[in-house]
Design a protein around this motif. Sequence first.
Motif, PDB file in Angstrom:
ATOM      1  N   GLY A 250       5.105  16.821 -28.206  1.00 62.71           N
ATOM      2  CA  GLY A 250       5.361  17.655 -26.947  1.00 62.71           C
ATOM      3  C   GLY A 250       4.355  18.848 -26.842  1.00 62.71           C
ATOM      4  O   GLY A 250       3.027  18.736 -26.912  1.00 62.71           O
ATOM      5  N   GLU A 251       4.813  20.014 -26.389  1.00 65.17           N
ATOM      6  CA  GLU A 251       4.022  21.172 -26.077  1.00 65.17           C
ATOM      7  C   GLU A 251       3.237  21.701 -27.223  1.00 65.17           C
ATOM      8  O   GLU A 251       2.217  22.304 -27.050  1.00 65.17           O
ATOM      9  CB  GLU A 251       4.996  22.310 -25.841  1.00 65.17           C
ATOM     10  CG  GLU A 251       5.566  22.310 -24.453  1.00 65.17           C
ATOM     11  CD  GLU A 251       6.655  23.430 -24.236  1.00 65.17           C
ATOM     12  OE1 GLU A 251       6.696  24.344 -25.044  1.00 65.17           O
ATOM     13  OE2 GLU A 251       7.341  23.363 -22.992  1.00 65.17           O
ATOM     14  N   GLN A 252       3.591  21.426 -28.596  1.00 64.90           N
ATOM     15  CA  GLN A 252       2.685  21.633 -29.837  1.00 64.90           C
ATOM     16  C   GLN A 252       1.274  21.009 -29.795  1.00 64.90           C
ATOM     17  O   GLN A 252       0.490  21.388 -30.591  1.00 64.90           O
ATOM     18  CB  GLN A 252       3.536  21.293 -31.021  1.00 64.90           C
ATOM     19  CG  GLN A 252       4.711  22.033 -31.299  1.00 64.90           C
ATOM     20  CD  GLN A 252       5.674  21.588 -32.365  1.00 64.90           C
ATOM     21  OE1 GLN A 252       4.701  21.551 -33.584  1.00 64.90           O
ATOM     22  NE2 GLN A 252       6.633  20.938 -32.446  1.00 64.90           N
ATOM     23  N   VAL A 253       1.383  19.771 -29.062  1.00 64.27           N
ATOM     24  CA  VAL A 253       0.170  18.825 -29.236  1.00 64.27           C
ATOM     25  C   VAL A 253      -1.135  19.497 -29.052  1.00 64.27           C
ATOM     26  O   VAL A 253      -2.141  19.501 -29.742  1.00 64.27           O
ATOM     27  CB  VAL A 253       0.411  17.695 -28.273  1.00 64.27           C
ATOM     28  CG1 VAL A 253      -1.093  16.981 -28.541  1.00 64.27           C
ATOM     29  CG2 VAL A 253       1.449  16.788 -28.927  1.00 64.27           C
ATOM     30  N   THR A 254      -1.276  20.468 -27.945  1.00 62.73           N
ATOM     31  CA  THR A 254      -2.497  20.912 -27.482  1.00 62.73           C
ATOM     32  C   THR A 254      -3.002  21.984 -28.695  1.00 62.73           C
ATOM     33  O   THR A 254      -4.312  21.733 -29.140  1.00 62.73           O
ATOM     34  CB  THR A 254      -2.509  21.562 -25.985  1.00 62.73           C
ATOM     35  OG1 THR A 254      -2.501  20.493 -25.090  1.00 62.73           O
ATOM     36  CG2 THR A 254      -3.925  22.452 -25.587  1.00 62.73           C
ATOM     37  N   PRO A 255      -2.275  22.963 -28.903  1.00 65.29           N
ATOM     38  CA  PRO A 255      -2.535  23.739 -30.096  1.00 65.29           C
ATOM     39  C   PRO A 255      -2.970  23.102 -31.270  1.00 65.29           C
ATOM     40  O   PRO A 255      -3.649  23.454 -32.018  1.00 65.29           O
ATOM     41  CB  PRO A 255      -1.548  24.651 -30.184  1.00 65.29           C
ATOM     42  CG  PRO A 255      -0.365  24.272 -29.482  1.00 65.29           C
ATOM     43  CD  PRO A 255      -0.816  23.440 -28.370  1.00 65.29           C
ATOM     44  N   LEU A 256      -2.077  22.149 -31.756  1.00 66.94           N
ATOM     45  CA  LEU A 256      -2.404  21.312 -32.880  1.00 66.94           C
ATOM     46  C   LEU A 256      -3.688  20.644 -32.955  1.00 66.94           C
ATOM     47  O   LEU A 256      -4.421  20.844 -33.820  1.00 66.94           O
ATOM     48  CB  LEU A 256      -1.289  20.303 -33.168  1.00 66.94           C
ATOM     49  CG  LEU A 256       0.050  20.865 -33.532  1.00 66.94           C
ATOM     50  CD1 LEU A 256       1.142  19.512 -33.526  1.00 66.94           C
ATOM     51  CD2 LEU A 256       0.297  21.114 -34.917  1.00 66.94           C
ATOM     52  N   LEU A 257      -4.115  20.028 -31.903  1.00 64.64           N
ATOM     53  CA  LEU A 257      -5.409  19.597 -31.667  1.00 64.64           C
ATOM     54  C   LEU A 257      -6.501  20.494 -31.996  1.00 64.64           C
ATOM     55  O   LEU A 257      -7.423  20.300 -32.444  1.00 64.64           O
ATOM     56  CB  LEU A 257      -5.592  18.730 -30.362  1.00 64.64           C
ATOM     57  CG  LEU A 257      -4.564  17.441 -30.289  1.00 64.64           C
ATOM     58  CD1 LEU A 257      -4.750  16.830 -28.974  1.00 64.64           C
ATOM     59  CD2 LEU A 257      -4.954  16.231 -31.321  1.00 64.64           C
ATOM     60  N   TRP A 258      -6.328  21.678 -31.193  1.00 65.76           N
ATOM     61  CA  TRP A 258      -7.302  22.910 -31.359  1.00 65.76           C
ATOM     62  C   TRP A 258      -7.455  23.187 -32.602  1.00 65.76           C
ATOM     63  O   TRP A 258      -8.518  23.500 -33.181  1.00 65.76           O
ATOM     64  CB  TRP A 258      -6.955  23.855 -30.403  1.00 65.76           C
ATOM     65  CG  TRP A 258      -7.432  23.792 -29.023  1.00 65.76           C
ATOM     66  CD1 TRP A 258      -6.533  23.857 -27.661  1.00 65.76           C
ATOM     67  CD2 TRP A 258      -8.837  23.779 -28.388  1.00 65.76           C
ATOM     68  NE1 TRP A 258      -7.323  23.488 -26.701  1.00 65.76           N
ATOM     69  CE2 TRP A 258      -8.601  23.422 -27.122  1.00 65.76           C
ATOM     70  CE3 TRP A 258      -9.925  23.654 -28.961  1.00 65.76           C
ATOM     71  CZ2 TRP A 258      -9.752  23.439 -26.166  1.00 65.76           C
ATOM     72  CZ3 TRP A 258     -10.927  23.635 -28.137  1.00 65.76           C
ATOM     73  CH2 TRP A 258     -11.065  23.419 -26.879  1.00 65.76           C
ATOM     74  N   LYS A 259      -6.494  23.146 -33.447  1.00 65.44           N
ATOM     75  CA  LYS A 259      -6.439  23.872 -34.788  1.00 65.44           C
ATOM     76  C   LYS A 259      -7.211  22.746 -35.623  1.00 65.44           C
ATOM     77  O   LYS A 259      -8.003  23.080 -36.505  1.00 65.44           O
ATOM     78  CB  LYS A 259      -5.088  23.754 -35.315  1.00 65.44           C
ATOM     79  CG  LYS A 259      -4.833  24.466 -36.764  1.00 65.44           C
ATOM     80  CD  LYS A 259      -5.251  25.907 -36.967  1.00 65.44           C
ATOM     81  CE  LYS A 259      -5.037  26.196 -38.375  1.00 65.44           C
ATOM     82  NZ  LYS A 259      -5.524  27.316 -38.621  1.00 65.44           N
TER      83      LYS A 259
END
Length: 233
Positions: free
Chosen positions: A92-101
């Motif tokens: 869910g919401e974690q996906v965008t920051p995980l991909l950036w990381k």
Amino acid sequence: MIIAPSLLAADSGRLAREVVRASRSNADWLHVDIMDGHFVPNLSFGPDVVRTLRPLTRLFFDVHLMCSRPEVLLAPFAEAGADQITVHVELGEQVTPLLWKIKSLGRKAGLAVNPPTSIQLAQPHLDQIDTLLIMTVNPGYGGQPFIHETLPKIQQAAAWRRELGLAYRLEVDGGITFHTAAECARAGADTFVSGVGLFQHHRLAAAVAKMRAAAVSAAPPRALAAAPALALV
Ligand code: DX5
Ligand code: ZN
């Protein structure tokens, strides 16, 4: 076409030898499943296994995180030698920051979609990813039968890629055999993870070649419309 033997199906008593066997098989990637006993009901490998195996081969290490808290594992797997790290859209919401990381660690970023999950959830992330992984079994174990109901998701992901002019790889994982690899290639897949479907064969190189040939002969011709238009001045 990318052929990616999955380490989960290798002989776990002799992983190093199995990686050398995969390396000599003319495969392209080594798929490494990371399970945390929470996101999926099983455990597999940690970063130290990747670190140990990394010097044995030049294969691209495709690390698939089936984990509830991947944020604590991204840097350890990047440092251990992962070339690509895939996280699940179900986070869910974690996906965008995980991909950036993942990108900030200098690694390719993958996004995985489980069979019961709508492919629509992946759409907002398509311009952020290198690989879209369509799970063709429910994750957690090797050797499960292919779920045919996932084929329309592959077709949808291939259509988006054409329409949006993107270049992400379209990977399938779970129950991939010579036969189902061809079915997925026909639907638009270009990257094939296979555990039991490859490692069960004594002659791994022959199995890799056969799977590649099955995928190539089933793939639709590249749509001319997908080629970038020449600029007119
Ligand atoms: C399933 C894993 C797969 C697994 C596939 O949870 O993500 O990568 O190794 O195994 P096979 O090809 O045997 O279904
Ligand atoms: Zn996997």
